[in-house]
Write a protein that holds these residues in place. Structure first.
Motif, PDB file in Angstrom:
ATOM      1  N   VAL A  10      30.187  49.505  16.017  1.00  0.00           N
ATOM      2  CA  VAL A  10      30.215  48.500  17.076  1.00  0.00           C
ATOM      3  C   VAL A  10      31.572  48.595  17.768  1.00  0.00           C
ATOM      4  CG1 VAL A  10      28.647  47.018  15.793  1.00  0.00           C
ATOM      5  CG2 VAL A  10      31.125  46.666  15.580  1.00  0.00           C
ATOM      6  N   ALA A  11      31.752  47.864  18.871  1.00  0.00           N
ATOM      7  CA  ALA A  11      33.020  47.925  19.607  1.00  0.00           C
ATOM      8  C   ALA A  11      33.309  46.593  20.268  1.00  0.00           C
ATOM      9  CB  ALA A  11      32.975  49.027  20.651  1.00  0.00           C
ATOM     10  N   ILE A  12      34.584  46.334  20.503  1.00  0.00           N
ATOM     11  CA  ILE A  12      35.011  45.185  21.302  1.00  0.00           C
ATOM     12  C   ILE A  12      35.377  45.720  22.681  1.00  0.00           C
ATOM     13  CG2 ILE A  12      36.585  43.237  21.494  1.00  0.00           C
ATOM     14  CD1 ILE A  12      34.850  43.122  19.014  1.00  0.00           C
ATOM     15  N   MET A  13      34.689  45.248  23.710  1.00  0.00           N
ATOM     16  CA  MET A  13      34.890  45.726  25.071  1.00  0.00           C
ATOM     17  C   MET A  13      35.263  44.540  25.966  1.00  0.00           C
ATOM     18  SD  MET A  13      34.239  48.918  24.534  1.00  0.00           S
ATOM     19  CE  MET A  13      33.985  49.694  26.132  1.00  0.00           C
ATOM     20  N   VAL A  14      35.280  44.778  27.266  1.00  0.00           N
ATOM     21  CA  VAL A  14      35.591  43.725  28.231  1.00  0.00           C
ATOM     22  C   VAL A  14      34.486  43.620  29.275  1.00  0.00           C
ATOM     23  CG1 VAL A  14      38.094  43.762  27.969  1.00  0.00           C
ATOM     24  CG2 VAL A  14      37.006  45.376  29.527  1.00  0.00           C
ATOM     25  N   ASP A  15      34.519  42.512  30.039  1.00  0.00           N
ATOM     26  CA  ASP A  15      33.496  42.236  31.052  1.00  0.00           C
ATOM     27  C   ASP A  15      33.181  43.431  31.942  1.00  0.00           C
ATOM     28  OD1 ASP A  15      32.599  39.658  30.644  1.00  0.00           O
ATOM     29  OD2 ASP A  15      34.274  38.748  31.698  1.00  0.00           O
ATOM     30  N   SER A  16      34.219  44.105  32.430  1.00  0.00           N
ATOM     31  CA  SER A  16      34.004  45.188  33.393  1.00  0.00           C
ATOM     32  C   SER A  16      33.212  46.342  32.795  1.00  0.00           C
ATOM     33  CB  SER A  16      35.338  45.688  33.951  1.00  0.00           C
ATOM     34  OG  SER A  16      36.162  46.155  32.910  1.00  0.00           O
ATOM     35  N   SER A  17      33.091  46.398  31.453  1.00  0.00           N
ATOM     36  CA  SER A  17      32.297  47.458  30.822  1.00  0.00           C
ATOM     37  C   SER A  17      30.824  47.336  31.177  1.00  0.00           C
ATOM     38  CB  SER A  17      32.459  47.411  29.297  1.00  0.00           C
ATOM     39  OG  SER A  17      33.806  47.543  28.924  1.00  0.00           O
TER      40      SER A  17
END
Length: 301
Positions: free
Chosen positions: A239-246
Protein backbone atom coordinates in the motif's frame (compact mmCIF):
# COMPACT_ATOMS: atom_id res chain seq x y z
CA UNK A 1 27.31 60.74 -33.58
CA UNK A 2 24.56 61.58 -31.10
CA UNK A 3 20.92 60.50 -31.13
CA UNK A 4 19.76 64.13 -30.95
CA UNK A 5 21.74 64.86 -34.12
CA UNK A 6 20.07 61.90 -35.85
CA UNK A 7 16.65 63.13 -34.70
CA UNK A 8 17.42 66.58 -36.05
CA UNK A 9 18.51 65.16 -39.40
CA UNK A 10 15.39 62.97 -39.77
CA UNK A 11 13.10 65.89 -38.93
CA UNK A 12 14.70 68.16 -41.56
CA UNK A 13 14.82 65.31 -44.11
CA UNK A 14 11.10 64.67 -43.68
CA UNK A 15 10.04 68.32 -43.59
CA UNK A 16 12.62 69.57 -46.12
CA UNK A 17 12.40 72.84 -44.26
CA UNK A 18 14.54 73.95 -41.31
CA UNK A 19 11.84 76.18 -39.84
CA UNK A 20 9.14 73.49 -39.81
CA UNK A 21 11.61 70.92 -38.47
CA UNK A 22 12.57 73.29 -35.64
CA UNK A 23 8.89 73.73 -34.69
CA UNK A 24 8.41 69.95 -34.77
CA UNK A 25 11.36 69.46 -32.44
CA UNK A 26 10.35 72.35 -30.17
CA UNK A 27 13.63 74.18 -30.63
CA UNK A 28 14.99 77.28 -32.35
CA UNK A 29 16.20 77.06 -35.94
CA UNK A 30 19.77 78.14 -35.18
CA UNK A 31 20.60 75.26 -32.78
CA UNK A 32 18.95 72.86 -35.23
CA UNK A 33 21.20 74.04 -38.06
CA UNK A 34 24.21 73.70 -35.76
CA UNK A 35 23.31 70.07 -34.93
CA UNK A 36 23.04 69.21 -38.63
CA UNK A 37 26.45 70.79 -39.26
CA UNK A 38 27.99 68.78 -36.43
CA UNK A 39 26.50 65.57 -37.86
CA UNK A 40 27.81 66.40 -41.35
CA UNK A 41 31.27 67.09 -39.90
CA UNK A 42 31.17 63.77 -38.07
CA UNK A 43 30.16 61.88 -41.23
CA UNK A 44 32.42 63.83 -43.56
CA UNK A 45 29.63 64.45 -46.08
CA UNK A 46 26.96 67.04 -46.77
CA UNK A 47 23.48 65.72 -46.11
CA UNK A 48 21.45 68.61 -47.52
CA UNK A 49 21.62 70.81 -50.58
CA UNK A 50 20.72 74.14 -49.05
CA UNK A 51 19.37 76.18 -51.94
CA UNK A 52 17.96 79.65 -51.67
CA UNK A 53 14.37 78.51 -52.12
CA UNK A 54 14.28 74.91 -50.90
CA UNK A 55 16.14 72.26 -48.97
CA UNK A 56 16.85 68.93 -50.63
CA UNK A 57 18.64 65.77 -49.62
CA UNK A 58 21.99 65.10 -51.25
CA UNK A 59 22.57 61.52 -52.50
CA UNK A 60 24.51 60.92 -49.29
CA UNK A 61 21.61 62.30 -47.22
CA UNK A 62 19.09 60.14 -49.06
CA UNK A 63 21.23 57.05 -48.38
CA UNK A 64 21.60 58.01 -44.72
CA UNK A 65 17.90 58.63 -44.01
CA UNK A 66 16.60 55.04 -43.58
CA UNK A 67 19.53 53.85 -41.40
CA UNK A 68 19.05 56.95 -39.25
CA UNK A 69 15.37 56.13 -38.79
CA UNK A 70 16.26 52.54 -37.84
CA UNK A 71 18.83 53.79 -35.33
CA UNK A 72 16.27 56.05 -33.65
CA UNK A 73 13.70 53.24 -33.55
CA UNK A 74 16.25 50.85 -32.03
CA UNK A 75 17.21 53.43 -29.42
CA UNK A 76 13.56 53.93 -28.53
CA UNK A 77 13.05 50.17 -28.16
CA UNK A 78 16.14 49.93 -25.96
CA UNK A 79 14.80 52.74 -23.79
CA UNK A 80 11.44 50.99 -23.39
CA UNK A 81 13.16 47.65 -22.67
CA UNK A 82 15.19 49.20 -19.87
CA UNK A 83 12.07 50.77 -18.39
CA UNK A 84 10.17 47.47 -18.65
CA UNK A 85 12.99 45.59 -16.94
CA UNK A 86 13.07 48.16 -14.14
CA UNK A 87 9.32 47.76 -13.62
CA UNK A 88 9.50 43.95 -13.68
CA UNK A 89 7.60 43.60 -16.96
CA UNK A 90 10.62 42.22 -18.78
CA UNK A 91 13.02 39.57 -17.59
CA UNK A 92 13.51 35.90 -16.79
CA UNK A 93 12.38 33.97 -13.71
CA UNK A 94 13.37 30.36 -13.09
CA UNK A 95 10.72 28.23 -11.40
CA UNK A 96 11.26 24.79 -9.88
CA UNK A 97 8.51 22.29 -9.22
CA UNK A 98 8.10 18.60 -8.47
CA UNK A 99 5.21 16.18 -8.51
CA UNK A 100 2.52 17.12 -6.03
CA UNK A 101 4.02 20.54 -5.36
CA UNK A 102 3.39 21.84 -8.87
CA UNK A 103 0.79 19.54 -10.38
CA UNK A 104 -2.24 21.74 -9.72
CA UNK A 105 -0.80 25.21 -9.19
CA UNK A 106 1.95 25.52 -11.79
CA UNK A 107 -0.33 25.64 -14.88
CA UNK A 108 -2.51 28.30 -13.23
CA UNK A 109 0.51 30.48 -12.52
CA UNK A 110 2.21 30.09 -15.90
CA UNK A 111 -0.94 30.95 -17.83
CA UNK A 112 -1.58 34.02 -15.69
CA UNK A 113 2.01 35.26 -16.02
CA UNK A 114 2.00 34.85 -19.79
CA UNK A 115 -1.21 36.86 -19.96
CA UNK A 116 -0.26 39.61 -17.51
CA UNK A 117 3.50 39.74 -18.11
CA UNK A 118 4.20 38.75 -21.73
CA UNK A 119 7.72 40.17 -21.47
CA UNK A 120 8.67 37.84 -18.60
CA UNK A 121 10.12 34.48 -19.61
CA UNK A 122 9.41 31.67 -17.14
CA UNK A 123 12.21 29.11 -17.12
CA UNK A 124 10.38 26.01 -15.84
CA UNK A 125 12.56 23.33 -14.30
CA UNK A 126 11.00 20.07 -13.23
CA UNK A 127 12.63 18.46 -10.21
CA UNK A 128 12.32 14.91 -8.96
CA UNK A 129 11.45 15.95 -5.40
CA UNK A 130 10.37 19.05 -3.50
CA UNK A 131 13.49 19.11 -1.32
CA UNK A 132 15.75 19.60 -4.30
CA UNK A 133 13.70 22.56 -5.53
CA UNK A 134 14.02 24.13 -2.08
CA UNK A 135 17.79 23.59 -2.01
CA UNK A 136 18.13 25.29 -5.40
CA UNK A 137 16.10 28.30 -4.26
CA UNK A 138 18.40 28.63 -1.27
CA UNK A 139 21.62 28.40 -3.30
CA UNK A 140 20.36 30.78 -6.01
CA UNK A 141 20.01 28.22 -8.81
CA UNK A 142 16.24 28.89 -8.84
CA UNK A 143 14.42 32.18 -8.34
CA UNK A 144 11.14 30.61 -7.26
CA UNK A 145 10.08 27.13 -6.24
CA UNK A 146 6.95 25.16 -5.47
CA UNK A 147 7.86 23.29 -2.31
CA UNK A 148 6.26 21.36 0.51
CA UNK A 149 6.50 22.78 4.01
CA UNK A 150 8.22 22.93 6.39
CA UNK A 151 11.05 24.88 4.76
CA UNK A 152 14.46 25.74 6.05
CA UNK A 153 15.28 29.21 7.28
CA UNK A 154 16.51 31.79 4.82
CA UNK A 155 13.58 31.62 2.40
CA UNK A 156 10.28 33.44 2.26
CA UNK A 157 7.21 31.25 1.69
CA UNK A 158 3.50 31.61 1.00
CA UNK A 159 1.13 28.64 1.13
CA UNK A 160 -0.82 28.22 -2.14
CA UNK A 161 -2.37 24.78 -1.72
CA UNK A 162 -3.01 22.05 0.83
CA UNK A 163 -2.58 18.46 -0.36
CA UNK A 164 -4.52 15.99 1.77
CA UNK A 165 -2.93 12.60 2.26
CA UNK A 166 -4.70 9.54 0.85
CA UNK A 167 -4.21 5.79 1.07
CA UNK A 168 -3.45 3.90 -2.15
CA UNK A 169 -4.54 0.24 -2.14
CA UNK A 170 -4.63 -2.63 -4.63
CA UNK A 171 -8.20 -2.94 -5.90
CA UNK A 172 -8.17 -6.49 -4.50
CA UNK A 173 -7.32 -5.36 -0.98
CA UNK A 174 -9.97 -6.00 1.73
CA UNK A 175 -9.93 -2.25 2.58
CA UNK A 176 -10.45 -1.17 -1.03
CA UNK A 177 -14.23 -1.38 -0.73
CA UNK A 178 -14.39 1.16 2.09
CA UNK A 179 -15.21 4.82 1.53
CA UNK A 180 -12.49 5.82 4.01
CA UNK A 181 -9.52 4.05 5.55
CA UNK A 182 -8.05 4.64 8.99
CA UNK A 183 -4.27 4.73 9.14
CA UNK A 184 -4.40 2.37 12.09
CA UNK A 185 -5.91 -0.24 9.74
CA UNK A 186 -2.62 -0.26 7.82
CA UNK A 187 -0.65 -1.68 10.75
CA UNK A 188 1.59 -4.45 9.47
CA UNK A 189 0.87 -3.68 5.82
CA UNK A 190 3.84 -3.58 3.40
CA UNK A 191 4.47 0.01 2.30
CA UNK A 192 5.63 1.33 -1.06
CA UNK A 193 7.07 4.84 -0.95
CA UNK A 194 9.57 7.23 -2.47
CA UNK A 195 13.32 6.79 -1.90
CA UNK A 196 14.96 7.88 1.32
CA UNK A 197 17.34 10.85 1.28
CA UNK A 198 15.88 12.42 -1.86
CA UNK A 199 13.93 15.23 -0.26
CA UNK A 200 10.53 13.68 -1.00
CA UNK A 201 8.01 15.66 1.04
CA UNK A 202 5.28 13.08 0.34
CA UNK A 203 7.43 10.29 1.79
CA UNK A 204 8.22 12.28 4.93
CA UNK A 205 4.59 13.35 5.42
CA UNK A 206 3.34 9.79 4.95
CA UNK A 207 5.83 8.27 7.38
CA UNK A 208 5.10 11.00 9.92
CA UNK A 209 1.35 10.34 9.62
CA UNK A 210 1.93 6.62 10.17
CA UNK A 211 4.01 7.24 13.27
CA UNK A 212 1.41 9.68 14.61
CA UNK A 213 -1.19 6.92 14.18
CA UNK A 214 0.99 4.52 16.15
CA UNK A 215 2.11 2.50 13.13
CA UNK A 216 5.67 1.35 12.54
CA UNK A 217 5.99 1.64 8.72
CA UNK A 218 7.26 -1.53 7.00
CA UNK A 219 8.77 -0.31 3.75
CA UNK A 220 9.14 -3.11 1.22
CA UNK A 221 9.97 -1.15 -1.93
CA UNK A 222 10.83 2.36 -3.06
CA UNK A 223 9.96 3.98 -6.38
CA UNK A 224 11.08 7.26 -8.02
CA UNK A 225 7.70 8.75 -8.96
CA UNK A 226 3.98 8.61 -8.20
CA UNK A 227 3.13 6.69 -11.38
CA UNK A 228 5.56 3.91 -10.46
CA UNK A 229 4.40 3.85 -6.85
CA UNK A 230 0.79 3.35 -7.96
CA UNK A 231 1.85 0.72 -10.48
CA UNK A 232 3.54 -1.24 -7.69
CA UNK A 233 0.46 -0.82 -5.50
CA UNK A 234 -1.68 -2.18 -8.33
CA UNK A 235 0.74 -5.10 -8.60
CA UNK A 236 -0.06 -5.91 -4.95
CA UNK A 237 3.47 -5.14 -3.76
CA UNK A 238 2.05 -3.03 -0.94
CA UNK A 239 0.00 0.00 0.00
CA UNK A 240 1.12 3.65 -0.19
CA UNK A 241 0.45 7.07 1.29
CA UNK A 242 -0.16 9.54 -1.54
CA UNK A 243 -1.64 13.02 -1.98
CA UNK A 244 -4.78 14.48 -3.58
CA UNK A 245 -3.07 15.33 -6.87
CA UNK A 246 -2.29 11.61 -7.37
CA UNK A 247 -5.94 11.23 -8.39
CA UNK A 248 -4.95 12.71 -11.76
CA UNK A 249 -2.89 9.60 -12.53
CA UNK A 250 -4.86 6.92 -14.34
CA UNK A 251 -4.58 3.60 -12.53
CA UNK A 252 -6.29 0.34 -13.51
CA UNK A 253 -5.48 -1.80 -10.48
CA UNK A 254 -5.00 0.68 -7.62
CA UNK A 255 -7.60 2.73 -5.77
CA UNK A 256 -7.21 5.87 -3.68
CA UNK A 257 -9.20 6.26 -0.50
CA UNK A 258 -9.49 9.23 1.90
CA UNK A 259 -8.09 8.83 5.40
CA UNK A 260 -10.82 8.76 8.01
CA UNK A 261 -10.86 11.41 10.69
CA UNK A 262 -8.84 14.62 10.48
CA UNK A 263 -6.74 13.86 7.40
CA UNK A 264 -3.06 14.80 7.53
CA UNK A 265 -2.26 17.67 5.18
CA UNK A 266 0.86 18.59 3.23
CA UNK A 267 1.03 22.40 2.78
CA UNK A 268 2.38 23.44 -0.62
CA UNK A 269 4.05 26.84 -0.82
CA UNK A 270 5.94 29.15 -3.10
CA UNK A 271 9.46 29.80 -1.84
CA UNK A 272 11.91 32.54 -2.80
CA UNK A 273 14.89 34.37 -1.36
CA UNK A 274 13.61 37.48 0.42
CA UNK A 275 16.71 39.46 -0.60
CA UNK A 276 16.35 38.66 -4.32
CA UNK A 277 16.41 42.07 -6.10
CA UNK A 278 14.73 40.90 -9.33
CA UNK A 279 11.83 43.20 -10.36
CA UNK A 280 10.54 40.40 -12.62
CA UNK A 281 10.35 38.01 -9.66
CA UNK A 282 8.46 40.65 -7.70
CA UNK A 283 5.89 40.94 -10.50
CA UNK A 284 5.51 37.15 -10.81
CA UNK A 285 4.87 36.96 -7.06
CA UNK A 286 2.25 39.70 -7.43
CA UNK A 287 0.47 37.68 -10.12
CA UNK A 288 0.78 34.52 -8.00
CA UNK A 289 -0.93 36.27 -5.11
CA UNK A 290 -3.86 37.09 -7.39
CA UNK A 291 -4.34 33.66 -9.00
CA UNK A 292 -3.06 31.39 -6.21
CA UNK A 293 -4.69 32.85 -3.09
CA UNK A 294 -3.55 31.49 0.24
CA UNK A 295 -6.04 28.87 1.49
CA UNK A 296 -8.09 30.09 4.44
CA UNK A 297 -6.96 27.13 6.54
CA UNK A 298 -3.35 27.45 5.48
CA UNK A 299 -1.71 26.72 8.83
CA UNK A 300 -0.08 23.27 8.78
CA UNK A 301 -1.90 20.64 10.82
Amino acid sequence: MELRHLAAFVAVAEELHFGRAAVRLHMAQSPLSRQIRLLERDLGVELFDRGTRAVALTPEGAAFLEPARHALTAADRARHAAAAARSGHLGRVSVGFAGATGNASLPVLTRAVRSALPGVDLDLRGQTYSGRALDEVVDGTLDLGFIALPAQQGVATRVVRRERLLVALPDTHPLAGRDEVALADLAGEPLVTFPDGTGSAVREAGLRACRDAGIAPRIVQEAPDAYTVLTLVGAEVGVAIMVDSSRRIRTDHAVLRPISGPAPVLPIALAWRPDDPSPALREVLRVAEEVLPTPIDADPV
